[in-house]
Motif scaffolding. Structure first.
Motif, PDB file in Angstrom:
ATOM      1  N   LYS A   1      61.789   0.838 -50.764  1.00  0.00           N
ATOM      2  CA  LYS A   1      62.236  -0.246 -50.114  1.00  0.00           C
ATOM      3  C   LYS A   1      63.564  -0.852 -50.388  1.00  0.00           C
ATOM      4  O   LYS A   1      63.920  -2.095 -50.491  1.00  0.00           O
TER       5      LYS A   1
ATOM      6  N   ALA B   1      52.212   6.576 -44.499  1.00  0.00           N
ATOM      7  CA  ALA B   1      53.663   6.195 -44.142  1.00  0.00           C
ATOM      8  C   ALA B   1      53.467   5.874 -42.462  1.00  0.00           C
ATOM      9  O   ALA B   1      54.625   6.016 -42.159  1.00  0.00           O
TER      10      ALA B   1
ATOM     11  N   TYR C   1      55.820   2.977 -41.331  1.00  0.00           N
ATOM     12  CA  TYR C   1      57.177   3.221 -41.962  1.00  0.00           C
ATOM     13  C   TYR C   1      57.987   3.662 -41.032  1.00  0.00           C
ATOM     14  O   TYR C   1      59.028   3.182 -40.594  1.00  0.00           O
TER      15      TYR C   1
END
Length: 132
Positions: free
Chosen positions: A81, A110, A113
């Motif tokens: 992050k 993920a 993401y």
């Protein structure tokens, strides 16, 4: 934080195993020889370092003119992050150039993401699973 990104510094299997385990990336980290072969057979590796500590990696296989398979993207938990993964992806895209696409298979954790960092979800992939 002074992070160094490099295409020259290739980590050894021990550093990669530590990174993958820390990041929670499901790879065969109990098989050092296999991890070393994964590194040796990759033709584009971009690393992120905080001093002597390997904190991130983009490990790829590419032909440089059509496709680049981003096989592993891993960031140490304590550095996640912070934009390091996105920077590694951008450096990967920059390195392979405009003629090449960057593609990957995401781990389930993920999936949310990758659209945030510029990837489009595809419904046209197929896989033959490995034996182990």
């Amino acid at each position: 934080m002074n992070i160094e990104f490099s295409t020259e510094k290739r980590p050894n299997a021990n550093l990669i195993i530590d990174l993958y385990n820390n990041a929670g990336l499901p790879r065969p980290t109990n098989d050092k020889e296999r991890i070393q072969k994964m590194i040796d057979n990759s033709n584009l590796i971009i690393t992120a370092w905080d001093g002597e500590v390997l904190i991130g990696v983009s490990r790829c296989i590419t032909d440089w003119v059509w496709s680049c398979y981003l096989a592993d993207l891993a960031i140490r938990k304590e550095y996640q992050k912070e934009g390091i993964g996105k920077k590694l992806i951008n450096l990967t895209k920059e390195k392979v150039g405009e003629q090449s696409m960057v593609l990957l298979l995401s781990v389930p954790t993920a999936m949310e993401y990758y659209p945030k960092v510029g990837f489009k979800k595809q419904e046209s992939s197929f896989i033959i699973d490995r034996a182990d």
